[in-house]
Design a protein around this motif. Sequence first.
Motif, PDB file in Angstrom:
ATOM      1  N   MET A  70       0.822  -1.204   0.000  1.00 18.87           N
ATOM      2  CA  MET A  70       0.000   0.000   0.000  1.00 18.87           C
ATOM      3  C   MET A  70       0.862   1.262   0.000  1.00 18.87           C
ATOM      4  O   MET A  70       0.575   2.231  -0.717  1.00 18.87           O
ATOM      5  CB  MET A  70      -0.906  -0.021   1.224  1.00 18.87           C
ATOM      6  N   THR A 100      -4.793   7.700   4.646  1.00 23.10           N
ATOM      7  CA  THR A 100      -5.218   6.377   4.183  1.00 23.10           C
ATOM      8  C   THR A 100      -4.416   5.283   4.880  1.00 23.10           C
ATOM      9  O   THR A 100      -4.970   4.284   5.351  1.00 23.10           O
ATOM     10  CB  THR A 100      -5.041   6.275   2.650  1.00 23.10           C
ATOM     11  N   GLN A 128      -5.252   5.084   8.545  1.00 19.06           N
ATOM     12  CA  GLN A 128      -6.556   4.454   8.740  1.00 19.06           C
ATOM     13  C   GLN A 128      -6.458   2.943   8.578  1.00 19.06           C
ATOM     14  O   GLN A 128      -7.119   2.186   9.292  1.00 19.06           O
ATOM     15  CB  GLN A 128      -7.562   5.026   7.733  1.00 19.06           C
ATOM     16  N   PHE A 129      -5.620   2.518   7.646  1.00 17.56           N
ATOM     17  CA  PHE A 129      -5.408   1.077   7.466  1.00 17.56           C
ATOM     18  C   PHE A 129      -4.812   0.479   8.742  1.00 17.56           C
ATOM     19  O   PHE A 129      -5.237  -0.581   9.208  1.00 17.56           O
ATOM     20  CB  PHE A 129      -4.481   0.822   6.278  1.00 17.56           C
ATOM     21  N   ASP A 157      -7.689   0.689  11.506  1.00 15.29           N
ATOM     22  CA  ASP A 157      -8.846  -0.175  11.328  1.00 15.29           C
ATOM     23  C   ASP A 157      -8.512  -1.630  11.099  1.00 15.29           C
ATOM     24  O   ASP A 157      -9.344  -2.510  11.293  1.00 15.29           O
ATOM     25  CB  ASP A 157      -9.679   0.298  10.115  1.00 15.29           C
ATOM     26  N   PHE A 158      -7.300  -1.878  10.612  1.00 15.78           N
ATOM     27  CA  PHE A 158      -7.008  -3.247  10.223  1.00 15.78           C
ATOM     28  C   PHE A 158      -5.897  -3.901  11.044  1.00 15.78           C
ATOM     29  O   PHE A 158      -5.998  -5.064  11.403  1.00 15.78           O
ATOM     30  CB  PHE A 158      -6.651  -3.283   8.738  1.00 15.78           C
ATOM     31  N   MET A 160      -6.995   2.148  -0.891  1.00 13.70           N
ATOM     32  CA  MET A 160      -6.229   1.104  -0.192  1.00 13.70           C
ATOM     33  C   MET A 160      -6.024  -0.086  -1.128  1.00 13.70           C
ATOM     34  O   MET A 160      -4.916  -0.590  -1.279  1.00 13.70           O
ATOM     35  CB  MET A 160      -6.988   0.623   1.049  1.00 13.70           C
ATOM     36  N   MET A 182      -2.547  -1.139  -2.893  1.00 11.47           N
ATOM     37  CA  MET A 182      -1.958  -2.441  -2.608  1.00 11.47           C
ATOM     38  C   MET A 182      -1.694  -3.213  -3.903  1.00 11.47           C
ATOM     39  O   MET A 182      -0.644  -3.850  -4.059  1.00 11.47           O
ATOM     40  CB  MET A 182      -2.899  -3.229  -1.708  1.00 11.47           C
ATOM     41  N   PHE A 232     -10.843  -7.528   5.382  1.00 16.75           N
ATOM     42  CA  PHE A 232     -11.011  -6.108   5.640  1.00 16.75           C
ATOM     43  C   PHE A 232     -12.213  -5.494   4.933  1.00 16.75           C
ATOM     44  O   PHE A 232     -12.914  -4.665   5.505  1.00 16.75           O
ATOM     45  CB  PHE A 232      -9.737  -5.368   5.249  1.00 16.75           C
TER      46      PHE A 232
END
Lengths: 204, 204, 204, 204
Positions: free
Chosen positions: C163, C186, C189-190, C193-194, D159, D163, D194
Motif C-alpha cells: 500500500m 489512508t 486508517q489502514f 482499522d485493520f 487502499m 496495494m 477487511f
Amino acid sequence: MPRPNVEAERREQILRAACDELSEVGMQDLRLSDLARRAGVSSGTIHYYFEGKHAVLVAAFEFNYRRSLERRRRLLDAGDEPLPTLRELVDSYLPRRPEALTAWRVWAQLWAEATRNDEYRAINESLYAEWRGLVTELIARGQDRGSIRDGDPGVLADMLIGMIDGLATQVLAGSKDMPVERMSSTLQQFIDDFLALAPARARH
Amino acid sequence: MPRPNVEAERREQILRAACDELSEVGMQDLRLSDLARRAGVSSGTIHYYFEGKHAVLVAAFEFNYRRSLERRRRLLDAGDEPLPTLRELVDSYLPRRPEALTAWRVWAQLWAEATRNDEYRAINESLYAEWRGLVTELIARGQDRGSIRDGDPGVLADMLIGMIDGLATQVLAGSKDMPVERMSSTLQQFIDDFLALAPARARH
Amino acid sequence: MPRPNVEAERREQILRAACDELSEVGMQDLRLSDLARRAGVSSGTIHYYFEGKHAVLVAAFEFNYRRSLERRRRLLDAGDEPLPTLRELVDSYLPRRPEALTAWRVWAQLWAEATRNDEYRAINESLYAEWRGLVTELIARGQDRGSIRDGDPGVLADMLIGMIDGLATQVLAGSKDMPVERMSSTLQQFIDDFLALAPARARH
Amino acid sequence: MPRPNVEAERREQILRAACDELSEVGMQDLRLSDLARRAGVSSGTIHYYFEGKHAVLVAAFEFNYRRSLERRRRLLDAGDEPLPTLRELVDSYLPRRPEALTAWRVWAQLWAEATRNDEYRAINESLYAEWRGLVTELIARGQDRGSIRDGDPGVLADMLIGMIDGLATQVLAGSKDMPVERMSSTLQQFIDDFLALAPARARH
DNA sequence: GATGAATGAGCATTCATTCAT
DNA sequence: TATGAATGAATGCTCATTCAT
C-alpha cells in the motif's frame, strides 16, 4: 645513500617494458599506465624520466636496436669466415626465439610509423644505415676471401636485407604460407645459389 | 524510385577515401569524422553503410588489394612473354606514382596490424596467397618457355616478393639509402642475374 | 602523504550527486557530464572511481537505500512500542520532505528498470528483502505485545508495504487525487482499522 | 481504391507494436527503427502518422489503458454482485497472463516517467482517475448491497488499488519474495478480512 | 625522486528526424 | 501514402598529462 645509477636503471627498466608492450599491443594501443604497471613503477615516474609517450617510444626503438646488435656482438666481432658468419647472422635474426620475435615486432611498429612520421623516419634511417653497413662490410670481406660472388656489396646487401625484412613481415603476420622454417630455407638457398661461390656451396 | 546502386556507389566513395586517409594518417589516427569529410558524406552515413570503424578498415584493405590488381589486370591477362611481364609487373609496383604509393602505405598499415590482430591477419593471408599465386604462375610459365631458371617457382616467387616488400618498406620509410630508383635497379638486377636465363639477359 | 580516505570521500560525493540527478532527470537522461558538474569533479574523475555509468547507478541505488535506513536507524533501534513505531515509520517514509522525495524518486527509477534488467532486479531483491524483514519483525513484536492483530506478520507487512509503495507512486506522479496528506491518512486508517487492536485505537 | 480506414489501421498497428516494445525494452531504449520493424512499416511511416517519438509514446499509454479496460468491459458491465465482481476484477489484473504482464510493464514505464514529466503526469492523472472511479463505484455498490463494510468508498478503493499497484511492482521486479500467487492470496485476504462483511466471508 | 589522484580534450557511436522520391 | 537514405547533435569513455604531496 642513493644508488648512483638509479636513473640509468629506471630508464632501462622502463625501456625494456616498453619493447615488450610495443611488441604485444603496438604503438597506438600502448597505454602509459600499462607500461608503468609492467615496469613496476607509477605512471608519474614515466613522465619523470621521459618527456612523454612519444619520447618513450623513440628511446625504446633505439634501445631495441642496440639490444639486438648486442646479442650478435660476439658473432660480428669474432672475425670468423664471412660466409658462415653471414649464414649464422641470418639464422640468428629469424623470428623464431622469443627475443627475436619481440625485436622484430618492434621494428614492424617503427616501419609502419616511419611511413608518415619524420621523427620515426630519422630513427629508422640511422639504425638501418648502421645495420646495412655491417652486412655490406661482411659481404665485402667475403668477396675479398673469394667466398662470395662479385658485384656491388651494397647492392647484394640490399637484396639480402630486403628479402629478410620482406619474408619476416609475412612470418610475423602469421602467414601459413610462410612459416619461419620456410623463411630460413629460402634465405639460405638465396645465399647458396646466389651469393656463395662454388667452394662454399660444396659445404652442403 | 531510389537511384540504382546508391549503396555500391556510396561504399566505394567511402572506401576510396578510407584508403587515402589510411595512407596519410594511418589506422589509429584515422578519425571517422575526417574520413566522412573526405568522402563528402556525414559521419552518420559511414555508420549507415558500415558496422563501425573496424569494418570500414577491413573493407578498405580488401578494396585496396582489388584495386591494385585491377590496375595490373591488362598486364597479367595479356599472356605476353613471362619474363618481360615480370619486369613490367615489378616496375608497376614500385612506390613511385601516387596511386602505387598510396596502395603501399595501406599495405604497410595492414602488416603492422596483422602482427597482432587475427582479423587483419586473415585478410593478409588471403590477399597475399592470391598475389603469391600470380607471381608463382608467371615464373612457372617463364620456366616452361625457357626464359627463367629452374627451381621451385614458389621459392623463387617468395624471394622476389620478399625482396619487393622489404625494399619497399625502406622506400616508404623515406630512407635516403634506398630511393625508389635504387629499389628498381636492385630488383631488376636480381631478375637479370638470378632469375633470367641467358637469352633474357641479352636484352640488356 | 595522501589524504586519508580520499576515495571514500569522493565516492560518497559522487553518489550523493548521483541520487539527486537520478531523482531529477531519471536514469536514462542522466548525463555523466552533468553528474560530474553537480558533484564538483571532472567527468574523468567519475570514471576514475567507477567502471562506467552503469556502475555509478548501481552504487547509487545501494547508497540511496542505506541512507534511507540510516535516517530511521534511531527509530528502529529504540525498541519502543511497536505500534507507535510503525506509525512513525510510515510517517517518516511519506514523500513529503525533500530527502524522502528524492529517495522515493530513486526507488521509482530502480523499479522501472528492475522490470527488465536482471542486475537492477537483484538490487531491488536484496534491498527489498531487508526492508520487508524489518517491517515484519516490527509487526511480530506488536503481536507479541498484543497491540497488533493476529495473522501471518509477513502477509500483513506485505499489505502495508504494498500500500505504501502503490500510494507513493501516485503521490510521486503528482496525482491531484492523491496528495501526500491523503496518502498519510489512508495509511494511518489502514493501521487503525485493520492492524491495530482496540487499545491502540484508543490513542485516537 | 484506397481503403477508407488505412489511417486508423496503421495507427493501431503502430501502437500495438509500441506497447510490446515499451514492455520489452522500456521508454528510453525504445528505438523508433525497432518499433517500425516490429510494426512492419518504415521509420518514415511512423513519422508520417505521429509527430515524433514522444507523440507515439503518449498515444501508446492511452491505447494501453483503453485496451485493458476493454478486456474487463464484460465484467464491469454485467452488473453482477459487486463483491465477487471485485474479486474477479482483482484476479484479472494479476500480472500473470502475457497480456496483463505487458500492460503492467507499460504502466510501470508511465509511472517512472510521470514522476518528472508533466505530460506523462497528465496521462496518468486522467487514466488513473477513471480507473479509481470504477473501483470506488463498485465498492459503493457493494456497500449498498450490504456485502462490503462501511467507510468512505474512495478511501477503501485507494487502499485496494494502492496495494495492487505496490504488490504488482514487486511481482514485475521478479522478487522471489513476491510471486504472483502470493500477490493474489494477499489481495484476496485483504478483501476477505477487511472489505467483505460476514456473509461474503462465509463463501470460503 | 616518486607517486597517483585528478583532469579534460578527443572520438566512435547512436538514433530521432528530415526529405527527395 | 510511404519509403529509407542521409544527417548531425549528443554523450560515454579513454588516456596522456599535470601537480600537490
